[in-house]
Design a protein around this motif. Sequence first.
Motif, PDB file in Angstrom:
ATOM      1  N   THR A 197       0.850  -1.195   0.000  1.00  0.00           N
ATOM      2  CA  THR A 197       0.000   0.000   0.000  1.00  0.00           C
ATOM      3  C   THR A 197       0.888   1.250   0.000  1.00  0.00           C
ATOM      4  O   THR A 197       1.816   1.348   0.808  1.00  0.00           O
ATOM      5  CB  THR A 197      -0.907   0.016   1.245  1.00  0.00           C
ATOM      6  OG1 THR A 197      -1.590  -1.228   1.345  1.00  0.00           O
ATOM      7  CG2 THR A 197      -1.918   1.149   1.158  1.00  0.00           C
ATOM      8  N   PRO A 198       0.629   2.217  -0.873  1.00  0.00           N
ATOM      9  CA  PRO A 198       1.465   3.425  -0.930  1.00  0.00           C
ATOM     10  C   PRO A 198       1.431   4.207   0.384  1.00  0.00           C
ATOM     11  O   PRO A 198       0.462   4.130   1.149  1.00  0.00           O
ATOM     12  CB  PRO A 198       0.836   4.247  -2.062  1.00  0.00           C
ATOM     13  CG  PRO A 198       0.050   3.271  -2.869  1.00  0.00           C
ATOM     14  CD  PRO A 198      -0.423   2.233  -1.902  1.00  0.00           C
ATOM     15  N   PRO A 199       2.478   4.983   0.671  1.00  0.00           N
ATOM     16  CA  PRO A 199       2.498   5.832   1.876  1.00  0.00           C
ATOM     17  C   PRO A 199       1.385   6.877   1.825  1.00  0.00           C
ATOM     18  O   PRO A 199       0.900   7.237   0.758  1.00  0.00           O
ATOM     19  CB  PRO A 199       3.879   6.497   1.827  1.00  0.00           C
ATOM     20  CG  PRO A 199       4.682   5.678   0.881  1.00  0.00           C
ATOM     21  CD  PRO A 199       3.720   5.089  -0.090  1.00  0.00           C
ATOM     22  N   GLY A 200       1.010   7.356   3.017  1.00  0.00           N
ATOM     23  CA  GLY A 200       0.040   8.442   3.093  1.00  0.00           C
ATOM     24  C   GLY A 200      -1.291   8.048   3.692  1.00  0.00           C
ATOM     25  O   GLY A 200      -2.050   8.899   4.126  1.00  0.00           O
ATOM     26  N   ARG A 260       5.540  -1.787  -6.411  1.00  0.00           N
ATOM     27  CA  ARG A 260       5.780  -0.791  -5.375  1.00  0.00           C
ATOM     28  C   ARG A 260       5.567   0.593  -5.979  1.00  0.00           C
ATOM     29  O   ARG A 260       5.740   0.794  -7.177  1.00  0.00           O
ATOM     30  CB  ARG A 260       7.178  -0.920  -4.779  1.00  0.00           C
ATOM     31  CG  ARG A 260       8.305  -0.716  -5.760  1.00  0.00           C
ATOM     32  CD  ARG A 260       9.648  -1.017  -5.108  1.00  0.00           C
ATOM     33  NE  ARG A 260      10.755  -0.841  -6.049  1.00  0.00           N
ATOM     34  CZ  ARG A 260      11.396   0.305  -6.240  1.00  0.00           C
ATOM     35  NH1 ARG A 260      11.049   1.379  -5.547  1.00  0.00           N
ATOM     36  NH2 ARG A 260      12.388   0.396  -7.112  1.00  0.00           N
ATOM     37  N   MET A 261       5.196   1.541  -5.141  1.00  0.00           N
ATOM     38  CA  MET A 261       4.925   2.889  -5.605  1.00  0.00           C
ATOM     39  C   MET A 261       6.225   3.696  -5.702  1.00  0.00           C
ATOM     40  O   MET A 261       7.024   3.707  -4.780  1.00  0.00           O
ATOM     41  CB  MET A 261       3.950   3.586  -4.654  1.00  0.00           C
ATOM     42  CG  MET A 261       3.452   4.925  -5.153  1.00  0.00           C
ATOM     43  SD  MET A 261       2.436   4.811  -6.641  1.00  0.00           S
ATOM     44  CE  MET A 261       0.907   4.115  -5.980  1.00  0.00           C
ATOM     45  N   LYS A 262       6.427   4.326  -6.848  1.00  0.00           N
ATOM     46  CA  LYS A 262       7.595   5.164  -7.053  1.00  0.00           C
ATOM     47  C   LYS A 262       7.187   6.350  -7.921  1.00  0.00           C
ATOM     48  O   LYS A 262       6.641   6.167  -9.010  1.00  0.00           O
ATOM     49  CB  LYS A 262       8.715   4.369  -7.729  1.00  0.00           C
ATOM     50  CG  LYS A 262      10.032   5.123  -7.832  1.00  0.00           C
ATOM     51  CD  LYS A 262      11.123   4.233  -8.410  1.00  0.00           C
ATOM     52  CE  LYS A 262      12.451   4.964  -8.461  1.00  0.00           C
ATOM     53  NZ  LYS A 262      13.524   4.092  -9.029  1.00  0.00           N
ATOM     54  N   TYR A 263       7.420   7.553  -7.388  1.00  0.00           N
ATOM     55  CA  TYR A 263       7.057   8.778  -8.097  1.00  0.00           C
ATOM     56  C   TYR A 263       5.575   8.797  -8.498  1.00  0.00           C
ATOM     57  O   TYR A 263       5.214   9.195  -9.606  1.00  0.00           O
ATOM     58  CB  TYR A 263       7.932   8.969  -9.336  1.00  0.00           C
ATOM     59  CG  TYR A 263       9.409   8.980  -9.037  1.00  0.00           C
ATOM     60  CD1 TYR A 263       9.944   9.829  -8.064  1.00  0.00           C
ATOM     61  CD2 TYR A 263      10.273   8.114  -9.710  1.00  0.00           C
ATOM     62  CE1 TYR A 263      11.299   9.824  -7.775  1.00  0.00           C
ATOM     63  CE2 TYR A 263      11.634   8.102  -9.419  1.00  0.00           C
ATOM     64  CZ  TYR A 263      12.142   8.960  -8.454  1.00  0.00           C
ATOM     65  OH  TYR A 263      13.483   8.951  -8.157  1.00  0.00           O
ATOM     66  N   GLY A 264       4.736   8.313  -7.584  1.00  0.00           N
ATOM     67  CA  GLY A 264       3.293   8.393  -7.805  1.00  0.00           C
ATOM     68  C   GLY A 264       2.704   7.328  -8.703  1.00  0.00           C
ATOM     69  O   GLY A 264       1.514   7.392  -9.025  1.00  0.00           O
ATOM     70  N   ARG A 265       3.480   6.324  -9.085  1.00  0.00           N
ATOM     71  CA  ARG A 265       2.936   5.258  -9.923  1.00  0.00           C
ATOM     72  C   ARG A 265       3.532   3.917  -9.503  1.00  0.00           C
ATOM     73  O   ARG A 265       4.617   3.855  -8.924  1.00  0.00           O
ATOM     74  CB  ARG A 265       3.209   5.513 -11.408  1.00  0.00           C
ATOM     75  CG  ARG A 265       4.688   5.614 -11.751  1.00  0.00           C
ATOM     76  CD  ARG A 265       4.884   6.006 -13.205  1.00  0.00           C
ATOM     77  NE  ARG A 265       4.457   4.934 -14.072  1.00  0.00           N
ATOM     78  CZ  ARG A 265       5.254   3.943 -14.493  1.00  0.00           C
ATOM     79  NH1 ARG A 265       6.526   3.906 -14.090  1.00  0.00           N
ATOM     80  NH2 ARG A 265       4.812   3.011 -15.301  1.00  0.00           N
TER      81      ARG A 265
END
Length: 247
Positions: free
Chosen positions: A155-158, A236-241
């Motif tokens: 799950t992405p951060p935030g 994994r999420m990197k730079y919003g994608r």
Amino acid sequence: MALNQPDKSASEQASKRLASIRPRDAASLLLVDRSGGALRILMGRRHMRHVFMPGKFVFPGGRTETADGRIAAIAELSAADQTKLLNGMGSRSSIQRCRALALSAIRETYEEAGLFLGRRNLDRPSITHPDWSAFVERNIHPDLSVLRYFARATTPPGGSRRFDTRFFLAYRDAVADALPEATGPSQELEELCWLPFSEATQLDIPEITRMIIREAEAVLASNPLLEPGNPVIQYRMKYGRFVREVF
């Protein structure tokens, strides 16, 4: 500006707290029915009362508990699957943690879909944990050897809830029993249904779920017997994608 500063500071602190949340281990099972002409996958809709992804269609799965790793099984994970799981755990790697992930996928499939993955045996399982009492009552021993580890997504951060989810594949043949009401005791999933892969991708699902469905379809096309040794796909999420990696 001075009057707004405390609110801004509080907001920044809250954002930092959310960003620092460590994802919790979770597991999900893609159960596949191969009894008909086309392969079908089990999906269920999350109840609207849930804070995390309410109303979305998902696979059975959920948070991994430490106690899951101590549950006895009639057969263990393949060496290849265990190695793939261990290699992705870093400094916190352990056989018990591998087992906990696989066993939580089996437990959650029972709790959410009422299906028992395992083998019935004359000997009663040596399991005392209350979460597994239904298996003991039916003399069903969990079977980890039928699970094939094939994907991972975090799950992405935030968000206030983050999960590091490992995805397993298994055939419906591995189901030893099912609850008569065709649902699980937790009532977390509604509208359980078996759908062809093409139809499953058209449901109201998160984009990462759609990606995982396509990955599962590709694994089954290249490895229809689900032999151990398939590559593991990690998102994994990197730079919003989401970034796709193969291990």
